[in-house]
Design an enzyme around this catalytic site. Structure first.
Site, short mmCIF file in Angstrom:
data_model
loop_
_atom_site.label_atom_id
_atom_site.label_comp_id
_atom_site.label_asym_id
_atom_site.label_seq_id
_atom_site.Cartn_x
_atom_site.Cartn_y
_atom_site.Cartn_z
N HIS A 80 0.78 -0.92 0.39
CA HIS A 80 0.00 -0.79 0.30
C HIS A 80 0.99 0.89 0.36
O HIS A 80 0.60 2.41 -0.78
CB HIS A 80 -1.26 -0.24 1.70
N HIS A 239 -9.35 -2.06 -5.22
CA HIS A 239 -9.03 -2.74 -3.97
C HIS A 239 -7.28 -3.15 -4.70
O HIS A 239 -6.37 -3.24 -4.57
CB HIS A 239 -9.05 -3.29 -2.89
N ASP A 243 -3.29 -2.90 -5.65
CA ASP A 243 -2.69 -4.07 -4.95
C ASP A 243 -1.72 -4.50 -6.55
O ASP A 243 0.06 -4.05 -6.02
CB ASP A 243 -2.77 -5.32 -4.38
N HIS A 266 -0.89 -10.38 -5.16
CA HIS A 266 0.53 -10.53 -5.15
C HIS A 266 1.57 -11.18 -5.60
O HIS A 266 2.55 -11.44 -6.25
CB HIS A 266 0.21 -10.62 -3.95
#
Length: 298
Positions: A80, A239, A243, A266
């Site tokens: 973030h 969001h 990411d 991720h």
């Protein structure tokens, strides 16, 4: 060509680590041109540095971590803050923290954007370099996939697919044309999220010990538990784009290209970046982007 950026002043903030649950103070310092992004854990003796580049990325389970193989330690949950730096086009900064994890704040990048803007942005007397895609690269994991392709700008096209009443055909997909301004208005305030059933299992395994309704969107089987609800109808997919912006910044530069992700996270984002770097003809580091006015992006 535009110039590299750093901070004008030193700023700090304090918060709780999402996974460790530990309070940590974060201090951000200006840095010279071509320093890059450096995280420094001052809780260790001696202090340990983590330079942002793809080889320094460690665990990508539930968050993106940086590793220092010499000392065998990591700094957790950098994505973030990295997204905020990418969003503001910051090239050089030293980030000190007195614990193992970047604080989660409200679960978005917005507090970090505000912190960086509070410090002020300063131009340096060196040209800004970009990581530019020259070939299409794609990675897959079952039905999940992620792709980077050449484009004179930076766009992100993301689709999520959760079997949950909050997610539907109208809010599972988002296309984002990146500029510093649009990042702040459309993406930076989108919060991380989780499901009640999974959260307790993760806590039992030693994760999300600092998670709460003030640092994430939480959903039970039917709806959002947070009393304030969602910040956007499609906050979840926004969001995921946040990411991805942070994960792609692990190359150490702002990216010029187009990212497309389907159920990516991720780990797959990192796998994609490594696949790109492994193909030397697929990318270049350059300060001159023909056909793209980067001053309109940053």
């Amino acid at each position: 060509m535009i110039k590299q950026r750093t901070l004008k002043n030193i700023v700090c903030t304090t918060g709780i680590g999402l996974h460790t649950g530990q309070e940590v103070t974060l201090t951000l310092y200006p840095a010279l041109a071509n320093t890059g992004i450096i995280y420094r854990r001052i809780d260790l003796n001696p202090p340990v540095d983590f330079c942002v580049n793809i080889e320094s990325v460690g665990s990508t389970f539930l968050c993106t971590c940086l590793k220092n193989n010499t000392y065998g330690v990591q700094v957790l949950t950098v994505e973030h803050l990295s997204a905020a730096q990418s969003g503001l086009g910051i090239d050089n900064i030293i980030i000190e923290l007195n614990g193992p994890e970047v604080p989660i704040m409200d679960g978005s990048a917005d507090p970090f954007v505000s912190l960086l803007l509070k410090a002020g942005i300063k131009e340096l007397n060196s040209s800004k370099n970009f990581f530019r895609l020259k070939q299409i690269v794609r990675v897959e994991d079952g039905d999940r996939w992620a792709e980077l392709r050449p484009f004179n700008g930076f766009t992100l096209d993301f689709t999520i697919d959760y079997d949950h009443p909050v997610v539907n055909m109208k809010n599972k997909h988002y296309f984002f044309n990146f500029t510093s301004k649009s990042f702040r208005s459309e993406i930076s305030s989108a919060r991380t999220f989780g499901f009640v059933d999974n959260i307790q299992k993760l806590k039992n395994c030693g994760f999300v010990l600092g998670g709460s309704l003030t640092s994430s969107v939480v959903m039970d089987k039917y709806q959002v538990v947070n009393s304030e609800g969602l910040r956007f109808n499609n906050e979840l997919v926004r969001h995921k784009i946040l990411d991805a912006v942070g994960d792609l910044f692990m190359c150490g530069y702002n990216l010029i290209g187009s990212f497309i992700g389907f159920k990516s996270g991720h780990t797959l984002n990192n796998k994609l970046l490594r696949a790109v770097l492994a193909r030397r003809k697929a990318w270049e580091i350059t300060s001159c982007i023909q056909g793209c006015d980067v001053s309109k992006i940053f």
